[in-house]
Enzyme design. Structure first.
Site, PDB file in Angstrom:
ATOM      1  CB  SER A  45      -0.931  -0.002   1.208  1.00 31.52           C
ATOM      2  OG  SER A  45      -2.009   0.877   0.946  1.00 31.52           O
ATOM      3  CD  GLU A  46      -1.149   3.855  -3.049  1.00 27.56           C
ATOM      4  OE1 GLU A  46      -1.072   2.613  -2.979  1.00 27.56           O
ATOM      5  OE2 GLU A  46      -2.139   4.464  -3.517  1.00 27.56           O
ATOM      6  CG  ASN A  47      -0.627   3.969   3.417  1.00 27.19           C
ATOM      7  OD1 ASN A  47      -0.764   2.998   2.680  1.00 27.19           O
ATOM      8  ND2 ASN A  47      -0.957   3.949   4.688  1.00 27.19           N
TER       9      ASN A  47
END
Lengths: 218, 236
Positions: A45-47
């Site tokens: 997840s890019e966060n």
């Protein structure tokens, strides 16, 4: 015709052992629920997490542990956290093997629009532009038509673009299609859906081969 | 001897913030935002701020609090979808907004802190984001030139820190905080726990204290959850 879970189930069949996969918000998030047991796959997840697990049990949620959709999540054994620059180094550097995301429009040349409706919805692109510009393997998960019944598979996008010529495969409630040589190539039909139904719902150029098998999603 | 960065609290942390300044604020959604510094900035009332932050908070928390008081003139963000007041101010033209891809935002902050004035990225090529930007091909693929970002003040939030400004983040609350800390002329770190010098294992520090000018322990953290998503115990 497939529902959202059906679309996710069909996309899960595209995932291979040993892959790192980034799932977008909405239907793509559901793909994680249909990965066969024992398959070695990690969700990014890019966060800032690799090794994302399912939603937490009621009461176990942690405000410091969320996905890119800001939903509370859990971390699998072997998970790792990192900063946003490192996260996009993974994405831009092509260390992530598959990106699945939603779209408002997809064009027959592989263009995608999913971040802005001028004058109406201006929320921003988040990580979508970085993802589509770099990923080698991009699958779009979406409904074939919008709420007004208009086709989302077009000769060219009418909305502001997220990326150009990047989408390789589209899985909708009606069909699986590959994008190549400036056209949608019909690969599979959803259960109970005819080639005529798909052709009627596709505004872009659709190439229909002799034999179009029905999806096997059980 | 280690250089001490410890200040009393948010008031001392925010000292020197003036109208018209550019601020960076760490966090992703409401996760890992500098809650105490934001509350202090609201009290200070500085206006015409340019805020660089991945998101703009929600209507009644995070940067939404500064928006409510019309303290922000311009936002530089990647996603602002959770805030009605933001959308209203943007569509009415009161608020200037620069939306940029999330990875480019992260790298522009990192570059700003790392002394790299600009870099080429494929993200945004062929879109509105590329308008007016230099395009160059590398290995046959077009890329656009993105410039570094810096700020007068960077406000970041960490889990633990020491007086030398060394920081350890928790889970996905790390997000933009380290790069923004690097890119601030004055970086103010607020931590949940300020530990004695030497208590952090140097092998496990996420951000070296050289990037931090002021550090304080926050008195209280709300840590609001935007999308509480859980499995109920019966159905699991």
């Amino acid at each position: 015709m497939l529902d959202k879970n059906g679309i996710a189930k069909r996309i899960a069949q595209e995932v291979r052992n040993g892959w790192y996969v980034n799932l977008g918000i909405g239907i793509p998030t559901l793909v994680a629920n249909f990965i066969p047991e024992g398959m070695e796959v990690e969700f990014q997840s890019e966060n800032g997490i690799l090794g994302m697990g399912p939603f937490p049990m009621d009461g176990d949620e942690d405000a410091d542990l969320i996905n890119a959709g800001k939903q509370t999540i859990t971390a699998m054994p072997g998970a790792v956290y990192f900063d946003s620059a490192t996260s996009f180094a993974m994405i831009r550097g092509r260390h992530v093997q598959l990106t699945v995301l939603g779209a408002m429009e997809v064009a027959q040349n592989g263009d995608i629009a999913n971040w802005k409706i001028p004058g109406k919805m201006v929320k921003g692109m988040g990580g979508a532009m970085d993802l589509v510009a770099s990923a080698e393997n991009i699958i779009v998960a979406m409904m074939h038509t919008n709420r007004a019944g208009a086709s989302k598979l077009l000769p060219s996008c009418s909305l502001p673009l997220t990326g150009v010529g990047c989408v390789k495969r589209v899985v909708t409630n009606l069909a699986v299609m590959d994008i190549k040589d400036g056209a949608f190539h019909l690969v599979e039909r959803a259960p109970g859906v005819t080639v005529q139904d798909i052709a009627a719902a596709t505004a872009g150029k659709l190439v229909i081969p002799e034999n179009v098998p029905e999806m096997n999603i059980d | 001897m280690a250089i001490s960065k410890t200040v009393e609290g948010p008031q001392a942390g925010c000292a020197g913030v003036q109208s018209g300044m550019t601020l960076m604020l760490g966090g992703f959604g409401l996760c890992g935002i500098p809650e105490c510094s934001i509350a202090e900035l609201v009290k200070l009332g500085a206006k015409d701020l340019t805020c660089i932050s991945n998101n703009a908070g929600v209507d009644d928390f995070g940067l939404g609090l500064l928006l409510q008081k019309r303290q922000i003139r311009k936002m530089i963000s990647s996603y602002v979808g959770e805030n009605d007041e933001f959308e209203r101010q943007m569509l009415s033209g009161e608020l200037e907004v620069d939306l940029i891809p999330q990875g480019s935002l992260a790298e522009r902050c990192r570059a700003g802190g790392a002394g790299i004035p600009a870099f080429f990225t494929p993200a945004g090529y062929g879109t509105e984001v590329a308008e007016g930007k230099e395009v160059r091909e590398f290995d046959g693929k077009p890329h656009i030139l993105e410039s570094a970002l810096t700020a007068d003040f960077a406000f970041v939030k960490a889990w633990k820190g020491d007086s030398a400004g060394n920081l350890v983040f928790k889970a996905t609350a790390r997000n933009f905080n380290p790069m923004m800390a690097m890119a601030g002329k004055i970086t103010v770190a607020e931590v949940e726990e300020l530990v004695p010098l030497g208590a952090l294992d140097p092998n496990e520090i996420h951000l070296p204290g050289i990037f931090v000018q002021r550090i304080f322990q926050g008195a209280h953290y709300d840590k609001r959850i935007e999308q509480r998503t859980v499995q109920t115990r019966e159905t699991a």
